[in-house]
Design an enzyme around this catalytic site. Structure first.
Site, PDB file in Angstrom:
ATOM      1  CB  SER A   1      20.505  54.919  34.533  1.00  0.00           C
ATOM      2  OG  SER A   1      20.717  55.258  33.187  1.00  0.00           O
TER       3      SER A   1
ATOM      4  CE1 TYR B   1      17.025  51.002  32.720  1.00  0.00           C
ATOM      5  CE2 TYR B   1      17.759  53.171  32.001  1.00  0.00           C
ATOM      6  CZ  TYR B   1      18.040  51.933  32.546  1.00  0.00           C
ATOM      7  OH  TYR B   1      19.334  51.630  32.930  1.00  0.00           O
TER       8      TYR B   1
HETATM    9  P1  NAD Z   1      22.351  42.784  33.053  1.00  0.00           P
HETATM   10  O1  NAD Z   1      21.281  42.438  32.091  1.00  0.00           O
HETATM   11  O2  NAD Z   1      23.727  42.252  32.863  1.00  0.00           O
HETATM   12  O3  NAD Z   1      21.909  42.386  34.530  1.00  0.00           O
HETATM   13  C1  NAD Z   1      20.606  42.579  34.994  1.00  0.00           C
HETATM   14  C2  NAD Z   1      20.391  41.765  36.237  1.00  0.00           C
HETATM   15  O4  NAD Z   1      19.041  41.979  36.677  1.00  0.00           O
HETATM   16  C3  NAD Z   1      20.543  40.263  36.011  1.00  0.00           C
HETATM   17  O5  NAD Z   1      21.124  39.669  37.147  1.00  0.00           O
HETATM   18  C4  NAD Z   1      19.110  39.778  35.848  1.00  0.00           C
HETATM   19  O6  NAD Z   1      18.937  38.421  36.230  1.00  0.00           O
HETATM   20  C5  NAD Z   1      18.384  40.723  36.800  1.00  0.00           C
HETATM   21  N1  NAD Z   1      16.976  40.853  36.428  1.00  0.00           N
HETATM   22  C6  NAD Z   1      16.471  41.219  35.216  1.00  0.00           C
HETATM   23  N2  NAD Z   1      15.127  41.137  35.234  1.00  0.00           N
HETATM   24  C7  NAD Z   1      14.775  40.727  36.478  1.00  0.00           C
HETATM   25  C8  NAD Z   1      13.540  40.438  37.114  1.00  0.00           C
HETATM   26  N3  NAD Z   1      12.371  40.521  36.454  1.00  0.00           N
HETATM   27  N4  NAD Z   1      13.561  40.035  38.404  1.00  0.00           N
HETATM   28  C9  NAD Z   1      14.718  39.894  39.077  1.00  0.00           C
HETATM   29  N5  NAD Z   1      15.917  40.142  38.524  1.00  0.00           N
HETATM   30  C10 NAD Z   1      15.952  40.553  37.245  1.00  0.00           C
HETATM   31  O7  NAD Z   1      22.342  44.389  33.094  1.00  0.00           O
HETATM   32  P2  NAD Z   1      23.346  45.480  33.693  1.00  0.00           P
HETATM   33  O8  NAD Z   1      23.731  46.354  32.577  1.00  0.00           O
HETATM   34  O9  NAD Z   1      24.383  44.860  34.528  1.00  0.00           O
HETATM   35  O10 NAD Z   1      22.314  46.312  34.583  1.00  0.00           O
HETATM   36  C11 NAD Z   1      22.383  46.389  35.978  1.00  0.00           C
HETATM   37  C12 NAD Z   1      21.784  47.715  36.431  1.00  0.00           C
HETATM   38  O11 NAD Z   1      22.563  48.796  35.913  1.00  0.00           O
HETATM   39  C13 NAD Z   1      20.351  47.932  35.939  1.00  0.00           C
HETATM   40  O12 NAD Z   1      19.581  48.506  36.968  1.00  0.00           O
HETATM   41  C14 NAD Z   1      20.536  48.933  34.807  1.00  0.00           C
HETATM   42  O13 NAD Z   1      19.396  49.718  34.619  1.00  0.00           O
HETATM   43  C15 NAD Z   1      21.712  49.739  35.319  1.00  0.00           C
HETATM   44  N6  NAD Z   1      22.440  50.455  34.279  1.00  0.00           N
HETATM   45  C16 NAD Z   1      23.064  49.775  33.263  1.00  0.00           C
HETATM   46  C17 NAD Z   1      23.752  50.505  32.296  1.00  0.00           C
HETATM   47  C18 NAD Z   1      24.471  49.845  31.166  1.00  0.00           C
HETATM   48  O14 NAD Z   1      24.911  50.571  30.257  1.00  0.00           O
HETATM   49  N7  NAD Z   1      24.644  48.549  31.147  1.00  0.00           N
HETATM   50  C19 NAD Z   1      23.779  51.896  32.357  1.00  0.00           C
HETATM   51  C20 NAD Z   1      23.130  52.536  33.399  1.00  0.00           C
HETATM   52  C21 NAD Z   1      22.469  51.804  34.358  1.00  0.00           C
END
Ligand code: NAD
Length: 267
Positions: A149, A162
């Site tokens: 991130s 985080y």
């Molecule tokens: P999201 O909530 O759509 O997806 C998260 C995924 O992780 C889901 O499939 C969920 O089932 C799984 N998950 C959550 N808790 C879990 C647990 N305890 N055990 C197993 N699986 C678990 O979120 P996203 O935005 O698609 O995030 C995906 C990645 O991208 C993450 O690592 C997040 O930190 C990173 N990220 C997201 C953003 C953003 O703006 N959305 C920005 C930077 C980084």
């Protein structure tokens, strides 16, 4: 959400091989999964959702692409269940460490259980999946991509766990890149800014509620504060970058932290 057509890259080096994408039941992980399937790569998917909850979309993707898809409903905070999942994994040539969640609180009030959960999910699980990947990959070409991130590069208030975990994940990626250099395996971090997925939609909703403003106003405020482009990064942008890293042109990109943040970390 379907990410639409994906440009074919010269990806045949991974044709019919397997990719593991953690956290692929929604958001960024699901977008990456679709892009890989459209390049004829078999998928091991994982998420918190039950098989029933994801059955239809996985069936559609299978029918569209003809690839094999496994889905594992596993909560990685349950160490015994994670271990069982790890042991059941077929050998794979692409590993995308993506599962994640957010929890916000000032440091002094941050619950230790949440600290441990975020470190487990964003750092220990990727570490163990990388160990497993390096022990059992089927060919001498491999790709490890860790979804870090902007918070792996800079901090924001109230996100101590985080930010710490995502910084750690970048350190882990760099170390693995050095240990695998010249072996055909690369290891990189992707560092998105704001992407509109359920993880960020929750933060927008919380903010709208707290400040008594609309969802649209909360979205604008979120972007204006941090992301100079004032637009969200698209899930498909991240999926396309993953495909590029998996293409032959990605063979000498390793140890990199690649931002898709509309200028967030340039400020
Ligand atoms: P999201 O909530 O759509 O997806 C998260 C995924 O992780 C889901 O499939 C969920 O089932 C799984 N998950 C959550 N808790 C879990 C647990 N305890 N055990 C197993 N699986 C678990 O979120 P996203 O935005 O698609 O995030 C995906 C990645 O991208 C993450 O690592 C997040 O930190 C990173 N990220 C997201 C953003 C953003 O703006 N959305 C920005 C930077 C980084």
């Amino acid at each position: 959400m379907d990410i639409g057509p994906v440009k074919p890259l010269c990806m045949n080096q991974f044709n019919n091989q397997w990719a593991l994408v953690t956290g692929s039941s929604s958001g960024i992980g699901w977008g990456i999964a679709q892009a890989l399937a459209k390049q004829k790569i078999n998928l091991i998917l994982q998420g918190l959702e039950t098989e029933d909850q994801v059955k239809d979309k996985i069936e559609n993707l299978k029918n569209q692409t003809g690839v094999n898809i496994q889905y594992h409903s596993v909560d990685f905070s349950d160490k015994a269940k994670f271990q069982k999942f790890l042991l059941a994994l077929p050998a794979h040539s692409i590993l995308i460490n993506n599962a994640g969640l957010q929890f916000v609180s000032p440091v002094q009030d941050f619950p230790i259980e949440k600290w441990e959960l975020l470190l487990q999910l964003h750092l220990t699980v990727p570490f163990m999946l990388i160990q497993n990947f390096l022990k059992q990959k089927p060919s001498n070409i491999g790709r490890i991509i860790n979804i870090s991130s902007v918070h792996g590069l800079v901090a924001s208030v109230n996100k101590s766990a985080y930010v710490s975990a995502k910084h750690g994940l970048i350190g882990l990626s760099k170390t693995v890149a050095l240990e695998t250099a010249g072996t055909g395996v690369t290891c990189n971090s992707i560092c998105p800014g704001w992407v509109k997925t359920p993880l960020v939609e929750n933060q927008i909703q919380d903010r709208a509620k707290k400040e008594n403003i609309s969802i649209e106003q909360a979205s604008v405020k979120l972007l204006e504060e941090k992301q100079p482009s004032k637009t969200f990064t698209e899930v498909s942008d991240i999926a396309e970058l993953v495909l590029f890293l998996c293409s032959p042109a990605g063979k000498n990109i390793t140890g990199a932290s690649m931002t898709l943040d509309g200028g967030w970390t340039s400020q």
